[in-house]
Design a protein around this motif. Structure first.
Motif, PDB file in Angstrom:
ATOM      1  N   CYS A  84       0.824  -1.211   0.000  1.00  0.00           N
ATOM      2  CA  CYS A  84       0.000   0.000   0.000  1.00  0.00           C
ATOM      3  C   CYS A  84       0.856   1.259   0.000  1.00  0.00           C
ATOM      4  O   CYS A  84       0.634   2.185  -0.779  1.00  0.00           O
ATOM      5  CB  CYS A  84      -0.917   0.024   1.220  1.00  0.00           C
ATOM      6  N   ALA A  85       1.824   1.315   0.917  1.00  0.00           N
ATOM      7  CA  ALA A  85       2.665   2.510   1.030  1.00  0.00           C
ATOM      8  C   ALA A  85       3.450   2.745  -0.250  1.00  0.00           C
ATOM      9  O   ALA A  85       3.639   3.887  -0.676  1.00  0.00           O
ATOM     10  CB  ALA A  85       3.605   2.372   2.223  1.00  0.00           C
ATOM     11  N   LEU A  86       3.897   1.668  -0.890  1.00  0.00           N
ATOM     12  CA  LEU A  86       4.649   1.799  -2.129  1.00  0.00           C
ATOM     13  C   LEU A  86       3.777   2.394  -3.228  1.00  0.00           C
ATOM     14  O   LEU A  86       4.231   3.232  -4.013  1.00  0.00           O
ATOM     15  CB  LEU A  86       5.181   0.429  -2.557  1.00  0.00           C
ATOM     16  N   ALA A  87       2.514   1.972  -3.275  1.00  0.00           N
ATOM     17  CA  ALA A  87       1.609   2.438  -4.326  1.00  0.00           C
ATOM     18  C   ALA A  87       1.357   3.936  -4.242  1.00  0.00           C
ATOM     19  O   ALA A  87       1.186   4.602  -5.256  1.00  0.00           O
ATOM     20  CB  ALA A  87       0.281   1.683  -4.240  1.00  0.00           C
ATOM     21  N   ILE A  88       1.348   4.480  -3.030  1.00  0.00           N
ATOM     22  CA  ILE A  88       1.006   5.888  -2.854  1.00  0.00           C
ATOM     23  C   ILE A  88       2.235   6.767  -2.701  1.00  0.00           C
ATOM     24  O   ILE A  88       2.155   7.988  -2.818  1.00  0.00           O
ATOM     25  CB  ILE A  88       0.073   6.056  -1.622  1.00  0.00           C
ATOM     26  N   SER A  89       3.409   6.177  -2.447  1.00  0.00           N
ATOM     27  CA  SER A  89       4.590   6.964  -2.070  1.00  0.00           C
ATOM     28  C   SER A  89       5.012   7.961  -3.142  1.00  0.00           C
ATOM     29  O   SER A  89       5.264   9.127  -2.849  1.00  0.00           O
ATOM     30  CB  SER A  89       5.753   6.026  -1.729  1.00  0.00           C
ATOM     31  N   VAL A  90       5.093   7.525  -4.394  1.00  0.00           N
ATOM     32  CA  VAL A  90       5.556   8.412  -5.456  1.00  0.00           C
ATOM     33  C   VAL A  90       4.448   9.339  -5.960  1.00  0.00           C
ATOM     34  O   VAL A  90       4.659  10.547  -6.072  1.00  0.00           O
ATOM     35  CB  VAL A  90       6.168   7.610  -6.623  1.00  0.00           C
ATOM     36  N   PRO A  91       3.229   8.823  -6.257  1.00  0.00           N
ATOM     37  CA  PRO A  91       2.171   9.726  -6.735  1.00  0.00           C
ATOM     38  C   PRO A  91       1.869  10.876  -5.779  1.00  0.00           C
ATOM     39  O   PRO A  91       1.626  11.995  -6.217  1.00  0.00           O
ATOM     40  CB  PRO A  91       0.956   8.797  -6.884  1.00  0.00           C
ATOM     41  N   SER A  92       1.880  10.600  -4.480  1.00  0.00           N
ATOM     42  CA  SER A  92       1.576  11.663  -3.523  1.00  0.00           C
ATOM     43  C   SER A  92       2.639  12.748  -3.555  1.00  0.00           C
ATOM     44  O   SER A  92       2.337  13.946  -3.474  1.00  0.00           O
ATOM     45  CB  SER A  92       1.448  11.082  -2.110  1.00  0.00           C
ATOM     46  N   ALA A  93       3.903  12.363  -3.693  1.00  0.00           N
ATOM     47  CA  ALA A  93       4.986  13.341  -3.751  1.00  0.00           C
ATOM     48  C   ALA A  93       4.932  14.140  -5.052  1.00  0.00           C
ATOM     49  O   ALA A  93       5.126  15.361  -5.054  1.00  0.00           O
ATOM     50  CB  ALA A  93       6.335  12.641  -3.613  1.00  0.00           C
ATOM     51  N   VAL A  94       4.665  13.457  -6.165  1.00  0.00           N
ATOM     52  CA  VAL A  94       4.582  14.136  -7.459  1.00  0.00           C
ATOM     53  C   VAL A  94       3.431  15.136  -7.460  1.00  0.00           C
ATOM     54  O   VAL A  94       3.583  16.298  -7.868  1.00  0.00           O
ATOM     55  CB  VAL A  94       4.411  13.114  -8.605  1.00  0.00           C
ATOM     56  N   LEU A  95       2.268  14.709  -6.994  1.00  0.00           N
ATOM     57  CA  LEU A  95       1.094  15.581  -6.972  1.00  0.00           C
ATOM     58  C   LEU A  95       1.345  16.805  -6.101  1.00  0.00           C
ATOM     59  O   LEU A  95       1.032  17.933  -6.482  1.00  0.00           O
ATOM     60  CB  LEU A  95      -0.126  14.808  -6.465  1.00  0.00           C
ATOM     61  N   SER A  96       1.935  16.606  -4.927  1.00  0.00           N
ATOM     62  CA  SER A  96       2.209  17.728  -4.023  1.00  0.00           C
ATOM     63  C   SER A  96       3.233  18.681  -4.631  1.00  0.00           C
ATOM     64  O   SER A  96       3.095  19.903  -4.532  1.00  0.00           O
ATOM     65  CB  SER A  96       2.714  17.208  -2.674  1.00  0.00           C
ATOM     66  N   GLY A  97       4.269  18.128  -5.268  1.00  0.00           N
ATOM     67  CA  GLY A  97       5.292  18.969  -5.893  1.00  0.00           C
ATOM     68  C   GLY A  97       4.738  19.788  -7.045  1.00  0.00           C
ATOM     69  O   GLY A  97       5.011  20.991  -7.156  1.00  0.00           O
ATOM     70  N   VAL A  98       3.937  19.157  -7.905  1.00  0.00           N
ATOM     71  CA  VAL A  98       3.336  19.868  -9.038  1.00  0.00           C
ATOM     72  C   VAL A  98       2.385  20.952  -8.549  1.00  0.00           C
ATOM     73  O   VAL A  98       2.353  22.068  -9.080  1.00  0.00           O
ATOM     74  CB  VAL A  98       2.606  18.869  -9.966  1.00  0.00           C
ATOM     75  N   ALA A  99       1.608  20.648  -7.512  1.00  0.00           N
ATOM     76  CA  ALA A  99       0.662  21.621  -6.963  1.00  0.00           C
ATOM     77  C   ALA A  99       1.390  22.815  -6.358  1.00  0.00           C
ATOM     78  O   ALA A  99       0.992  23.969  -6.551  1.00  0.00           O
ATOM     79  CB  ALA A  99      -0.221  20.953  -5.909  1.00  0.00           C
TER      80      ALA A  99
END
Length: 708
Positions: free
Chosen positions: A351-366
């Motif tokens: 679970c943590a692996l699935a969300i680890s990168v998308p959450s960082a990318v989304l926050s950085g882009v935002a």
């Protein structure tokens, strides 16, 4: 009006540039190595790709909070059943009934998503959790199964809430433009929806109101806060254009002092603005659309984790199946074997692996979008965070893009006022950029008491300079070659002054009146005031090689490089040479960024790992061609976005270590007896840790760019 042909301090594009611009996109072949997937990976925990999983969380009897409330009801029923059973206040049947109802609330959304995934012939994390919960129920361990579903659904709903925060930072951009506008008519004004505005309409914008559309000022003066679009902290003064119809036909070329964008905030003056773009085509609307699309673009790490999961999840199921056969080797009841297998199933769920990168990318882009920088996906965000070389275009990027008069060297015995007055009189008849620089500079330096001179019979001497008459004397202004070939030779003293200025990177013009040499004028496209500080900050951030590539002569390139603190300068490069240089630099450095205006530099930007365009808010081409677009024509945004990308890369690495580390520890721990409840606690805890860690990027500030 004559125009003298001088050495240009600007660069040209090739016929191939247009084709390059048209073909270039975030997922173009030029960047196929950055984004090998290009598809939409659809993880239940990320819900980052197409929003297909969000419907289960946005709708329901409690609205967008339905999943969270269901998980809390699951927890309440679990706690009630455990307390009542522990103190013997209810029968075992009623206690089990409470756990069963907890299963219903805790597993409702998980089951929906698992069914959707199975329909797509995919085994995802939801499926693993349901199998583990069903296994616990089969063993009669209803309490542990309910605990698993409670913590999983709670973590799931909190993830969606946290990810929603990052998305709302992006969605807030689309709400900045007002819903209505005051359109001007012959009979007065009328209030209309912004969707009704057409190019050519005139709208009235009162003090402190937001601009309803992209356009340009035709009446009035005011200062406009452009931070919502460009990230500029200081309001920009606006004034009317000279020709509204001409500006409407070439909006991209309208001066920044007249151009306005939807969503920006008017200051104290009232303005009349001519609409240049429909509401759906405004810069703000396009940025929101591109940022939304950027969420779907996978980074290299994201592609890796997606592939890893596709192999890992079936492997886990196979491993668990093998564990179920452990009873053939170990002397233990099947219930113990089955329980251990279910515990491993929970521990190994990524679970943590699935969300680890998308959450960082989304926050950085935002966060970048909020700061006036458009990053088109995870690939440029990650690549910008690890590269060590940046190449810069010169004209308009490191320099102001407008030549200025910087040196006036009068010959011995000649008054500087005479030199400037003669140059001013002749150059006023030319519309060449260098002539304009001389005129503006001379007017600033000549004292108000001096009598202006007038020139006549002004004409260009092709490729060398200009000739005219002032006060009955012939006047020549131009390069040394003009005097060597057409004006009777050049004294050694004047030649030495000219050579000295050329070595300093100046474009020089020698002035001769009659038989007298008056002196030498030096013109230069001056570096941006912030350029040197920007270079220091980039070096502090770990960018070792800062290189300028320019079409100007090597001396000019060296002079600018020395002034701003670059590590290297390459001059006299044609557009094809720039592309070849970027490819060579990439071969040596691995990953390279190219900073330009997105138009003349499109081929070189396309060849770089990350293409960065400046001043993209006013350029459709720059918005389309760049991987990273600095909306304002502000070089200081570069350290901000590099620092943010560095921080995002660090967060991604931290998240991967946490997510993979927890799985690596939990699997052997469950094999040796760790129970399901504890495994779930650590499992969901790690998931929340990586999300919270990623959300820290939303708080990244400009002031940190130099120290990140």
């Amino acid at each position: 009006m004559a125009e003298s042909k001088r050495p240009e301090d600007a660069e040209t594009s090739t016929p191939d540039a247009d084709a390059t611009r048209k073909s270039r996109s975030p997922g173009s072949a030029a960047h196929a190595h950055d984004n090998e997937s290009g598809g939409k990976e659809d993880h239940d925990h990320g819900a980052e790709s197409d929003g297909s999983h969000d419907h289960g969380h946005e709708g329901g009897i409690f609205g967008s909070n339905t999943e969270l409330i269901f998980s809390l009801l699951c927890g309440a029923l679990l706690l009630a059943g455990w307390l009542l059973g522990k103190y013997g206040l209810v029968s075992t049947t009623l206690e089990t009934g409470l756990y069963v109802v907890a299963y219903v609330f805790g597993g409702f959304f998980t089951l929906r998503e698992a069914v959707e995934n199975i329909r797509r012939r995919r085994f995802e994390i939801d499926t693993l959790m349901l199998v583990a919960a069903a296994g616990a129920a089969a063993l009669g361990e209803w309490a542990e199964g309910a605990l698993l579903l409670f913590l999983f659904s709670l973590g799931h709903s909190l993830e969606h809430y946290a990810m929603g925060r990052a998305r709302r930072a992006i969605e807030a951009l689309s709400k900045l433009a007002p819903e209505t506008a005051l359109r001007k008519r012959e009979s007065g004004t009328e209030e209309v929806p912004i969707s009704a505005l057409e190019p050519g309409d005139v709208v009235v914008v009162k003090p402190n109101e937001r601009m309803p559309a992209d356009g340009f000022v035709i009446t009035g003066k005011s200062s406009v806060n452009q931070a919502p679009v460009t990230g500029e902290s200081i309001p920009v003064d606006k004034q009317p254009v000279d020709d509204a119809q001409q500006a409407l036909g070439a909006f991209d070329r309208v001066a920044a002092s007249s151009r306005v964008f939807a969503g920006t905030i008017n200051g104290s003056g009232s303005l009349e603005v001519m609409v240049a773009k429909r509401s759906t085509e405004s810069t703000m609307a396009r940025v929101v659309k591109m940022v939304t699309e950027a969420q779907q673009q996978q980074s290299p790490t994201q592609s890796f984790t997606a592939k890893f999961e596709r192999i890992f999840v079936p492997s886990v199921l196979g491993f668990v199946g093998a564990l179920l056969l452990a009873g053939l080797v170990l002397d233990e009841p099947f219930s113990a074997t089955f329980y251990r297998a279910m515990a491993v199933l929970v521990a190994a769920s990524p679970c943590a692996l699935a969300i680890s990168v998308p959450s960082a990318v989304l926050s950085g882009v935002a966060r970048a979008a909020r700061g006036g920088v458009l990053i088109k996906g995870g690939a440029p965000l990650e690549n910008l965070g690890v590269l060590t070389a940046i190449a810069f275009d010169k004209t308009g990027t490191l320099t102001e893009g407008k030549p200025k008069l910087v040196d006036v060297q009068a010959a011995p015995g000649v008054d500087q006022e005479e030199l400037l007055a003669v140059a001013l009189a002749v150059e006023m008849h030319s519309d060449h950029p260098l002539a304009a620089a001389i005129v503006a500079g001379a007017k600033e330096r000549i004292s108000g008491s001096s009598q202006p001179l007038s020139a006549e019979d002004v004409h260009s001497v092709t490729g060398k300079g200009v000739k005219g008459r002032v006060g009955g004397d012939d006047v020549w202004i131009g390069k040394a070659k003009l005097f060597a070939e057409d004006a009777g030779g050049l004294p050694q003293e004047i030649g030495s002054i000219d050579q000295h200025l050329i070595e300093k990177g100046r474009t020089t013009m020698i002035v001769k009146r009659g038989e007298r040499f008056l002196g030498v004028i030096g013109v230069m496209d001056t570096p941006r005031a912030a350029a040197a500080d920007v270079m220091r900050k980039l070096q502090h951030l770990g960018v070792k090689d800062l290189i300028m590539i320019s079409g100007d002569n090597q001396r000019v390139a060296d002079a600018v490089a020395k002034t701003v603190g670059l590590s290297e300068a390459k001059g006299e490069l044609m557009p094809d040479d720039k592309v070849a240089f970027i490819k060579k630099l990439s071969a040596n450095e691995g990953k390279v960024a190219m900073v330009g205006d997105g138009v003349n530099d499109a081929p070189a930007m396309a060849s770089a790992t990350v293409g960065i365009a400046m001043g993209a808010a006013g350029s459709d081409v720059a918005l389309e061609t760049a991987d990273v677009a600095l909306m304002a024509d502000d070089l200081t945004k570069l350290p901000f976005v590099v620092g943010l990308s560095r921080r995002a890369s660090g967060v991604i690495r931290q998240n991967l270590w946490v997510s993979l580390g927890v799985v690596a520890v939990l699997i052997p721990a469950t094999l040796f007896g760790l129970n399901i409840g504890t495994a779930v606690l650590f499992h969901e805890g790690s998931t929340l840790i990586v999300v919270i860690n990623a959300l820290r990027l939303l708080a990244y500030g400009d002031a940190k760019a130099a120290s990140a």
